[in-house]
Design a protein around this motif. Structure first.
Motif, PDB file in Angstrom:
ATOM      1  N   MET A   1     -32.417  18.113 -61.202  1.00  0.00           N
ATOM      2  CA  MET A   1     -32.987  18.227 -59.849  1.00  0.00           C
ATOM      3  C   MET A   1     -33.361  19.685 -59.562  1.00  0.00           C
ATOM      4  O   MET A   1     -32.598  20.587 -59.873  1.00  0.00           O
ATOM      5  CB  MET A   1     -31.933  17.778 -58.844  1.00  0.00           C
ATOM      6  CG  MET A   1     -32.452  17.589 -57.473  1.00  0.00           C
ATOM      7  SD  MET A   1     -32.326  15.887 -56.939  1.00  0.00           S
ATOM      8  CE  MET A   1     -30.617  15.500 -57.147  1.00  0.00           C
ATOM      9  N   ARG A   2     -34.551  19.883 -59.019  1.00  0.00           N
ATOM     10  CA  ARG A   2     -35.017  21.247 -58.735  1.00  0.00           C
ATOM     11  C   ARG A   2     -35.414  21.344 -57.263  1.00  0.00           C
ATOM     12  O   ARG A   2     -35.783  20.340 -56.653  1.00  0.00           O
ATOM     13  CB  ARG A   2     -36.243  21.566 -59.593  1.00  0.00           C
ATOM     14  CG  ARG A   2     -35.980  21.445 -61.052  1.00  0.00           C
ATOM     15  CD  ARG A   2     -37.257  21.542 -61.842  1.00  0.00           C
ATOM     16  NE  ARG A   2     -38.111  20.381 -61.690  1.00  0.00           N
ATOM     17  CZ  ARG A   2     -39.448  20.392 -61.753  1.00  0.00           C
ATOM     18  NH1 ARG A   2     -40.087  21.522 -61.931  1.00  0.00           N
ATOM     19  NH2 ARG A   2     -40.146  19.292 -61.621  1.00  0.00           N
ATOM     20  N   ILE A   3     -35.389  22.557 -56.756  1.00  0.00           N
ATOM     21  CA  ILE A   3     -35.694  22.764 -55.336  1.00  0.00           C
ATOM     22  C   ILE A   3     -37.031  23.495 -55.199  1.00  0.00           C
ATOM     23  O   ILE A   3     -37.270  24.504 -55.880  1.00  0.00           O
ATOM     24  CB  ILE A   3     -34.575  23.606 -54.668  1.00  0.00           C
ATOM     25  CG1 ILE A   3     -33.200  22.962 -54.904  1.00  0.00           C
ATOM     26  CG2 ILE A   3     -34.839  23.788 -53.178  1.00  0.00           C
ATOM     27  CD1 ILE A   3     -33.061  21.528 -54.431  1.00  0.00           C
ATOM     28  N   ILE A   4     -37.872  22.962 -54.310  1.00  0.00           N
ATOM     29  CA  ILE A   4     -39.185  23.575 -54.072  1.00  0.00           C
ATOM     30  C   ILE A   4     -39.359  23.842 -52.571  1.00  0.00           C
ATOM     31  O   ILE A   4     -38.586  23.332 -51.751  1.00  0.00           O
ATOM     32  CB  ILE A   4     -40.344  22.639 -54.525  1.00  0.00           C
ATOM     33  CG1 ILE A   4     -40.164  21.241 -53.904  1.00  0.00           C
ATOM     34  CG2 ILE A   4     -40.419  22.568 -56.045  1.00  0.00           C
ATOM     35  CD1 ILE A   4     -41.375  20.358 -54.022  1.00  0.00           C
ATOM     36  N   ARG A   5     -40.396  24.617 -52.251  1.00  0.00           N
ATOM     37  CA  ARG A   5     -40.853  24.698 -50.858  1.00  0.00           C
ATOM     38  C   ARG A   5     -42.316  24.284 -50.852  1.00  0.00           C
ATOM     39  O   ARG A   5     -43.075  24.689 -51.733  1.00  0.00           O
ATOM     40  CB  ARG A   5     -40.714  26.123 -50.301  1.00  0.00           C
ATOM     41  CG  ARG A   5     -39.296  26.413 -49.818  1.00  0.00           C
ATOM     42  CD  ARG A   5     -39.118  27.863 -49.507  1.00  0.00           C
ATOM     43  NE  ARG A   5     -39.676  28.271 -48.238  1.00  0.00           N
ATOM     44  CZ  ARG A   5     -40.581  29.236 -48.089  1.00  0.00           C
ATOM     45  NH1 ARG A   5     -41.075  29.865 -49.140  1.00  0.00           N
ATOM     46  NH2 ARG A   5     -40.996  29.591 -46.901  1.00  0.00           N
ATOM     47  N   TYR A   6     -42.695  23.481 -49.876  1.00  0.00           N
ATOM     48  CA  TYR A   6     -44.071  22.973 -49.854  1.00  0.00           C
ATOM     49  C   TYR A   6     -44.562  22.849 -48.420  1.00  0.00           C
ATOM     50  O   TYR A   6     -43.761  22.787 -47.479  1.00  0.00           O
ATOM     51  CB  TYR A   6     -44.145  21.607 -50.572  1.00  0.00           C
ATOM     52  CG  TYR A   6     -43.370  20.526 -49.884  1.00  0.00           C
ATOM     53  CD1 TYR A   6     -41.994  20.392 -50.061  1.00  0.00           C
ATOM     54  CD2 TYR A   6     -44.008  19.646 -48.990  1.00  0.00           C
ATOM     55  CE1 TYR A   6     -41.270  19.415 -49.387  1.00  0.00           C
ATOM     56  CE2 TYR A   6     -43.290  18.663 -48.314  1.00  0.00           C
ATOM     57  CZ  TYR A   6     -41.916  18.559 -48.525  1.00  0.00           C
ATOM     58  OH  TYR A   6     -41.207  17.594 -47.848  1.00  0.00           O
ATOM     59  N   LEU A   7     -45.872  22.811 -48.299  1.00  0.00           N
ATOM     60  CA  LEU A   7     -46.489  22.702 -46.979  1.00  0.00           C
ATOM     61  C   LEU A   7     -46.592  21.227 -46.612  1.00  0.00           C
ATOM     62  O   LEU A   7     -47.232  20.451 -47.343  1.00  0.00           O
ATOM     63  CB  LEU A   7     -47.885  23.329 -47.030  1.00  0.00           C
ATOM     64  CG  LEU A   7     -48.509  23.673 -45.704  1.00  0.00           C
ATOM     65  CD1 LEU A   7     -47.752  24.808 -45.012  1.00  0.00           C
ATOM     66  CD2 LEU A   7     -49.974  24.061 -45.904  1.00  0.00           C
ATOM     67  N   GLN A   8     -45.949  20.860 -45.505  1.00  0.00           N
ATOM     68  CA  GLN A   8     -46.049  19.467 -45.048  1.00  0.00           C
ATOM     69  C   GLN A   8     -47.436  19.256 -44.477  1.00  0.00           C
ATOM     70  O   GLN A   8     -47.849  19.996 -43.576  1.00  0.00           O
ATOM     71  CB  GLN A   8     -45.008  19.212 -43.966  1.00  0.00           C
ATOM     72  CG  GLN A   8     -43.766  18.597 -44.515  1.00  0.00           C
ATOM     73  CD  GLN A   8     -42.866  18.081 -43.403  1.00  0.00           C
ATOM     74  OE1 GLN A   8     -43.140  18.308 -42.217  1.00  0.00           O
ATOM     75  NE2 GLN A   8     -41.807  17.414 -43.788  1.00  0.00           N
ATOM     76  N   LYS A   9     -48.148  18.240 -44.996  1.00  0.00           N
ATOM     77  CA  LYS A   9     -49.562  18.092 -44.625  1.00  0.00           C
ATOM     78  C   LYS A   9     -49.747  17.867 -43.119  1.00  0.00           C
ATOM     79  O   LYS A   9     -50.582  18.507 -42.505  1.00  0.00           O
ATOM     80  CB  LYS A   9     -50.197  16.960 -45.432  1.00  0.00           C
ATOM     81  CG  LYS A   9     -50.367  17.413 -46.881  1.00  0.00           C
ATOM     82  CD  LYS A   9     -51.417  16.653 -47.640  1.00  0.00           C
ATOM     83  CE  LYS A   9     -51.571  17.300 -49.003  1.00  0.00           C
ATOM     84  NZ  LYS A   9     -51.079  16.498 -50.103  1.00  0.00           N
ATOM     85  N   GLN A  10     -48.910  16.998 -42.548  1.00  0.00           N
ATOM     86  CA  GLN A  10     -49.130  16.665 -41.128  1.00  0.00           C
ATOM     87  C   GLN A  10     -48.781  17.818 -40.204  1.00  0.00           C
ATOM     88  O   GLN A  10     -49.561  18.214 -39.362  1.00  0.00           O
ATOM     89  CB  GLN A  10     -48.295  15.440 -40.759  1.00  0.00           C
ATOM     90  CG  GLN A  10     -49.041  14.174 -41.097  1.00  0.00           C
ATOM     91  CD  GLN A  10     -48.389  12.970 -40.470  1.00  0.00           C
ATOM     92  OE1 GLN A  10     -47.194  12.980 -40.167  1.00  0.00           O
ATOM     93  NE2 GLN A  10     -49.166  11.924 -40.275  1.00  0.00           N
ATOM     94  N   SER A  11     -47.584  18.374 -40.391  1.00  0.00           N
ATOM     95  CA  SER A  11     -47.114  19.403 -39.457  1.00  0.00           C
ATOM     96  C   SER A  11     -47.613  20.795 -39.840  1.00  0.00           C
ATOM     97  O   SER A  11     -47.558  21.713 -39.045  1.00  0.00           O
ATOM     98  CB  SER A  11     -45.589  19.414 -39.428  1.00  0.00           C
ATOM     99  OG  SER A  11     -45.111  19.830 -40.701  1.00  0.00           O
ATOM    100  N   GLN A  12     -48.122  20.930 -41.076  1.00  0.00           N
ATOM    101  CA  GLN A  12     -48.530  22.251 -41.613  1.00  0.00           C
ATOM    102  C   GLN A  12     -47.372  23.245 -41.587  1.00  0.00           C
ATOM    103  O   GLN A  12     -47.562  24.441 -41.440  1.00  0.00           O
ATOM    104  CB  GLN A  12     -49.736  22.810 -40.825  1.00  0.00           C
ATOM    105  CG  GLN A  12     -51.034  22.075 -41.123  1.00  0.00           C
ATOM    106  CD  GLN A  12     -51.519  22.310 -42.569  1.00  0.00           C
ATOM    107  OE1 GLN A  12     -51.838  23.424 -42.952  1.00  0.00           O
ATOM    108  NE2 GLN A  12     -51.544  21.258 -43.377  1.00  0.00           N
ATOM    109  N   LYS A  13     -46.140  22.703 -41.705  1.00  0.00           N
ATOM    110  CA  LYS A  13     -44.961  23.577 -41.756  1.00  0.00           C
ATOM    111  C   LYS A  13     -44.407  23.576 -43.168  1.00  0.00           C
ATOM    112  O   LYS A  13     -44.527  22.582 -43.893  1.00  0.00           O
ATOM    113  CB  LYS A  13     -43.883  23.048 -40.800  1.00  0.00           C
ATOM    114  CG  LYS A  13     -44.172  23.372 -39.366  1.00  0.00           C
ATOM    115  CD  LYS A  13     -42.920  23.141 -38.537  1.00  0.00           C
ATOM    116  CE  LYS A  13     -43.227  23.383 -37.069  1.00  0.00           C
ATOM    117  NZ  LYS A  13     -42.637  22.382 -36.211  1.00  0.00           N
ATOM    118  N   LEU A  14     -43.743  24.678 -43.523  1.00  0.00           N
ATOM    119  CA  LEU A  14     -43.121  24.741 -44.846  1.00  0.00           C
ATOM    120  C   LEU A  14     -41.807  23.979 -44.829  1.00  0.00           C
ATOM    121  O   LEU A  14     -41.019  24.114 -43.888  1.00  0.00           O
ATOM    122  CB  LEU A  14     -42.872  26.196 -45.238  1.00  0.00           C
ATOM    123  CG  LEU A  14     -44.117  26.960 -45.683  1.00  0.00           C
ATOM    124  CD1 LEU A  14     -43.816  28.443 -45.828  1.00  0.00           C
ATOM    125  CD2 LEU A  14     -44.674  26.398 -46.983  1.00  0.00           C
TER     126      LEU A  14
END
Ligand code: DO4
Ligand code: MG
Length: 299
Positions: A1-14
């Motif tokens: 299992m790995r941890i990422i940070r990504y942009l949530q498409k709907q909220s445009q929040k990380l």
């Protein structure tokens, strides 16, 4: 299992996310990796167990990893780097410092064998790019290479809390001209990238068994590829962290790059548009295109 940070498409929040070994991605209820580690500590459980609990209680996203806009997995206030920790790096540094005419012991030979390792400040938050972001080439160097390195993610007391991938983009001609130019050979805007993920430290049974693979593409044609393994490292991670910590402040989430063992041929230099892929087993692939900055001021 790995941890990422990504942009949530709907909220445009990380958002913080976890990817399972099967490729399912789950959103995590923490703002950053440090909060996740802190929560596991508070409950005196392993990060792996906390993640399993969280995942069992939720549904995966509909998206695949390739469809997500990834960000740096941690906003590291400082990225430090160790140098000449592999035989290969020592040989490359000797080559650039002597134009291949080595006839005496150099600083690099000495530091390779010395008790005190070479450690330098490589980057700060705003200079550190994430996966798929552009890196910049220096305008006053004609000999630039990526340095694919394992990165240690550290707590403020120097505990290794995770592993990531780093690119210590470097100018061989500037450092070779004079080792006192090291900061200029190593630090400029967008000269460092980390990511794409963090592998929690308590999920790694032997951190001296990571395979590192680097590929460089020009116009999507493979120009160079090289392999290494962290078993070739001359030092122990704890030793590097010990010297970094000594009489120093460590900001939570500091990353320490552990040195390079992959060096392209001496005649190779990066060019505008080259794409660099660095893969470390279990962590992922860090992908960045290098660009000549527009409006670079060279006098
Ligand atoms: O001595 C210069 C730094 C070398 C380095 O960055 C490395 O070995 O990775
Ligand atoms: Mg390096």
């Amino acid at each position: 299992m790995r941890i990422i940070r990504y942009l949530q498409k709907q909220s445009q929040k990380l958002s913080l996310g976890a990817i399972t070994d099967q490729g399912y991605i789950y959103s995590l209820p923490y703002n950053n990796y440090l909060e996740l580690v802190e929560q596991a500590k508070k409950r005196t459980i392993k990060t792996a167990n906390l993640l399993s609990e969280l995942i069992n209680d939720s549904l995966p996203l509909n998206e695949q990893l390739e469809e997500l806009e990834l960000a740096v997995p941690i906003e590291s206030p400082e990225v430090w780097a160790a140098g000449v920790t592999y035989q290969k790096s020592k040989e490359a540094r000797n080559y650039e410092a002597t134009n291949g005419k080595l006839d005496a012991t150099t600083f690099y030979d000495k530091v390779y064998d010395a008790e005190r390792p070479e450690i330098f400040l490589k980057s700060t938050k705003d200079r550190t790019m994430g996966p798929n972001e552009e890196l910049f080439l220096r305008s006053d160097s004609n000999w630039q290479i990526p340095e694919p390195e394992l990165g240690l993610v550290l707590s403020s007391d120097g505990e290794i809390i995770g592993y990531t991938i780093g690119n210590d983009l470097s100018c061989r001609d500037i450092e070779g001209e004079n080792p006192l130019y090291l900061p200029q050979a190593k630090v400029w805007a967008r000269s460092c990238s980390i990511g794409p993920a963090i592998l929690p430290a308590d999920m790694v049974s032997d951190p001296y068994k990571f395979n590192i693979h680097c590929s460089i593409f020009r116009n999507e044609k493979l120009l160079f590829e090289g392999n290494a393994n962290t078993s070739q490292l001359k030092r122990r991670y704890e030793e590097l962290v010990h010297y970094l910590k000594r009489d120093n402040i460590l900001f939570p989430g500091t990353v320490l790059l552990t040195g390079t063992c992959i060096v392209p041929p001496n005649e190779f230099t990066l060019a505008d548009g080259d794409r660099v892929e660095i893969e470390i087993s279990g962590i992922g692939i860090l992908n960045n295109v290098v660009k000549v900055q527009v409006n670079q001021a060279v006098s």
